[in-house]
Enzyme design. Structure first.
Site, PDB file in Angstrom:
ATOM      1  N   LYS A   1       0.837  -1.224   0.132  1.00 52.46           N
ATOM      2  CA  LYS A   1      -0.085   0.037   0.102  1.00 52.46           C
ATOM      3  C   LYS A   1       0.995   1.200  -0.007  1.00 52.46           C
ATOM      4  O   LYS A   1       1.968   1.130   0.139  1.00 52.46           O
ATOM      5  CB  LYS A   1      -1.050  -0.044   1.262  1.00 52.46           C
ATOM      6  CG  LYS A   1      -1.815  -1.242   0.984  1.00 52.46           C
ATOM      7  CD  LYS A   1      -2.599  -1.091   2.283  1.00 52.46           C
ATOM      8  CE  LYS A   1      -3.942  -2.257   2.411  1.00 52.46           C
ATOM      9  NZ  LYS A   1      -4.770  -1.898   3.646  1.00 52.46           N
TER      10      LYS A   1
ATOM     11  N   PHE B   1     -15.170   3.531   7.206  1.00 54.86           N
ATOM     12  CA  PHE B   1     -13.678   4.090   6.925  1.00 54.86           C
ATOM     13  C   PHE B   1     -13.588   4.039   5.330  1.00 54.86           C
ATOM     14  O   PHE B   1     -12.175   4.183   4.884  1.00 54.86           O
ATOM     15  CB  PHE B   1     -12.657   3.141   7.516  1.00 54.86           C
ATOM     16  CG  PHE B   1     -12.886   1.410   7.419  1.00 54.86           C
ATOM     17  CD1 PHE B   1     -12.595   0.890   6.303  1.00 54.86           C
ATOM     18  CD2 PHE B   1     -13.591   0.717   8.337  1.00 54.86           C
ATOM     19  CE1 PHE B   1     -12.863  -0.348   5.946  1.00 54.86           C
ATOM     20  CE2 PHE B   1     -13.723  -0.504   8.293  1.00 54.86           C
ATOM     21  CZ  PHE B   1     -13.426  -1.149   7.340  1.00 54.86           C
TER      22      PHE B   1
ATOM     23  N   ARG C   1      -0.963 -15.135   4.518  1.00 55.98           N
ATOM     24  CA  ARG C   1      -2.094 -14.163   5.568  1.00 55.98           C
ATOM     25  C   ARG C   1      -1.065 -14.234   6.941  1.00 55.98           C
ATOM     26  O   ARG C   1      -1.099 -13.307   7.663  1.00 55.98           O
ATOM     27  CB  ARG C   1      -3.128 -15.066   5.732  1.00 55.98           C
ATOM     28  CG  ARG C   1      -4.060 -14.590   4.568  1.00 55.98           C
ATOM     29  CD  ARG C   1      -5.484 -15.161   4.885  1.00 55.98           C
ATOM     30  NE  ARG C   1      -6.116 -14.306   5.980  1.00 55.98           N
ATOM     31  CZ  ARG C   1      -7.169 -14.667   6.414  1.00 55.98           C
ATOM     32  NH1 ARG C   1      -7.688 -15.712   6.395  1.00 55.98           N
ATOM     33  NH2 ARG C   1      -7.721 -13.823   7.495  1.00 55.98           N
TER      34      ARG C   1
ATOM     35  N   THR D   1      -5.109  -7.617  10.898  1.00 54.74           N
ATOM     36  CA  THR D   1      -5.312  -6.191  10.341  1.00 54.74           C
ATOM     37  C   THR D   1      -4.685  -5.143  10.809  1.00 54.74           C
ATOM     38  O   THR D   1      -4.010  -4.265  10.302  1.00 54.74           O
ATOM     39  CB  THR D   1      -6.956  -6.185  10.275  1.00 54.74           C
ATOM     40  OG1 THR D   1      -7.230  -7.198   9.454  1.00 54.74           O
ATOM     41  CG2 THR D   1      -7.184  -4.787   9.278  1.00 54.74           C
TER      42      THR D   1
ATOM     43  N   ARG E   1       2.767  -6.765   9.530  1.00 52.19           N
ATOM     44  CA  ARG E   1       2.053  -5.437  10.107  1.00 52.19           C
ATOM     45  C   ARG E   1       2.622  -5.491  11.602  1.00 52.19           C
ATOM     46  O   ARG E   1       2.930  -4.194  11.899  1.00 52.19           O
ATOM     47  CB  ARG E   1       0.561  -5.938  10.017  1.00 52.19           C
ATOM     48  CG  ARG E   1       0.051  -5.598   8.475  1.00 52.19           C
ATOM     49  CD  ARG E   1      -1.183  -6.027   8.607  1.00 52.19           C
ATOM     50  NE  ARG E   1      -1.947  -6.014   7.412  1.00 52.19           N
ATOM     51  CZ  ARG E   1      -2.879  -6.716   7.017  1.00 52.19           C
ATOM     52  NH1 ARG E   1      -3.268  -7.712   7.648  1.00 52.19           N
ATOM     53  NH2 ARG E   1      -3.506  -6.502   5.931  1.00 52.19           N
TER      54      ARG E   1
ATOM     55  N   ASN F   1      -1.866  -0.162   7.295  1.00 57.09           N
ATOM     56  CA  ASN F   1      -1.367  -1.402   7.569  1.00 57.09           C
ATOM     57  C   ASN F   1      -0.547  -2.011   6.885  1.00 57.09           C
ATOM     58  O   ASN F   1      -0.569  -3.356   6.596  1.00 57.09           O
ATOM     59  CB  ASN F   1      -2.704  -2.299   8.126  1.00 57.09           C
ATOM     60  CG  ASN F   1      -3.583  -2.715   6.915  1.00 57.09           C
ATOM     61  OD1 ASN F   1      -3.382  -2.040   5.918  1.00 57.09           O
ATOM     62  ND2 ASN F   1      -4.411  -3.575   7.243  1.00 57.09           N
TER      63      ASN F   1
ATOM     64  N   HIS G   1      -2.051  -5.381   2.023  1.00 52.45           N
ATOM     65  CA  HIS G   1      -3.422  -6.003   1.653  1.00 52.45           C
ATOM     66  C   HIS G   1      -2.817  -7.759   1.138  1.00 52.45           C
ATOM     67  O   HIS G   1      -2.079  -7.647   0.251  1.00 52.45           O
ATOM     68  CB  HIS G   1      -4.287  -5.280   0.638  1.00 52.45           C
ATOM     69  CG  HIS G   1      -5.370  -6.444   0.273  1.00 52.45           C
ATOM     70  ND1 HIS G   1      -6.261  -6.632   0.949  1.00 52.45           N
ATOM     71  CD2 HIS G   1      -5.566  -7.393  -0.828  1.00 52.45           C
ATOM     72  CE1 HIS G   1      -7.132  -7.551   0.341  1.00 52.45           C
ATOM     73  NE2 HIS G   1      -6.622  -7.924  -0.639  1.00 52.45           N
TER      74      HIS G   1
ATOM     75  N   GLU H   1      -8.594 -11.613  -7.529  1.00 50.80           N
ATOM     76  CA  GLU H   1      -7.774 -10.378  -7.327  1.00 50.80           C
ATOM     77  C   GLU H   1      -6.524 -10.751  -8.516  1.00 50.80           C
ATOM     78  O   GLU H   1      -6.075  -9.659  -8.915  1.00 50.80           O
ATOM     79  CB  GLU H   1      -6.950 -10.576  -5.616  1.00 50.80           C
ATOM     80  CG  GLU H   1      -8.180  -9.964  -4.879  1.00 50.80           C
ATOM     81  CD  GLU H   1      -7.801 -10.277  -3.266  1.00 50.80           C
ATOM     82  OE1 GLU H   1      -6.619 -10.386  -3.105  1.00 50.80           O
ATOM     83  OE2 GLU H   1      -8.727  -9.663  -2.529  1.00 50.80           O
TER      84      GLU H   1
END
Ligand code: CMP
Length: 153
Positions: free
Chosen positions: A9, A57, A85, A91, A102, A112, A115, A126
């Site tokens: 991100k 959000f 994951r 998260t 994270r 964070n 993704h 995706e």
């Protein structure tokens, strides 16, 4: 072998963490089969985060995700979805385990760092959302015999 998508991100690129994060996946033994930088459009964000569109959000998430480029990563490996994951952590960066991406680099639920695909079905969706066919590389790993046992291939 399974494939999974990781989006690095805007906070990753702003904080100079792109190399560190990709390095972690490489060292783990995940195979890099797709990698690209992009400015994510509003339409793509609406599609990708459709399940969050009624959350308070959502507007902030879209603004954040388009504040700088993202880096899209496609990884391949046995049970890649659950392994990645686990490597990402919970998260919220404040709750994520130390040692996870994270947990080590984030103090936030919104900023964070990455993704990651939640499930195998999400990973397949995706993959086609973020990668064209000719952006996915089906190359042979020379070290595969040193990453998996015969019964794990
Ligand atoms: P991601 O894995 O990309 O999926 C949805 C994103 O929404 C999530 O990571 C966070 O960046 C963001 N998010 C989830 N929950 C919250 C929250 N409570 N407040 C702000 N942002 C959130």
């Amino acid at each position: 072998m399974q494939r999974t998508v990781v989006l690095l991100k805007p906070d990753s690129i702003q904080r100079g963490l792109i190399g560190e994060i990709i390095h972690r996946f490489e060292r783990k033994g995940l195979k890099l089969v797709g990698l690209k930088m992009m400015a994510v459009s509003d339409a793509l964000l609406e599609e990708h985060y459709a399940h969050h569109k009624d959350k308070p959000f959502f507007a902030g998430l879209k603004k954040f995700m388009s504040s700088a480029p993202i880096v899209c990563v496609l990884l391949e490996g046995k049970d890649a979805v659950s392994v990645v994951r686990k490597m990402a952590g919970l998260t919220s960066g404040r709750e994520a385990e130390l040692g996870s991406i994270r947990g080590d680099f984030s103090m936030s639920t919104s900023a964070n760092i990455i993704h990651v695909s939640d499930t195998e079905a999400a990973a397949r969706e995706e993959e086609t959302r973020f990668f064209k066919k000719d952006e996915i590389f089906d190359w042979e790993s020379a070290v595969a015999p040193y990453l998996y046992g015969e019964d794990e291939k």
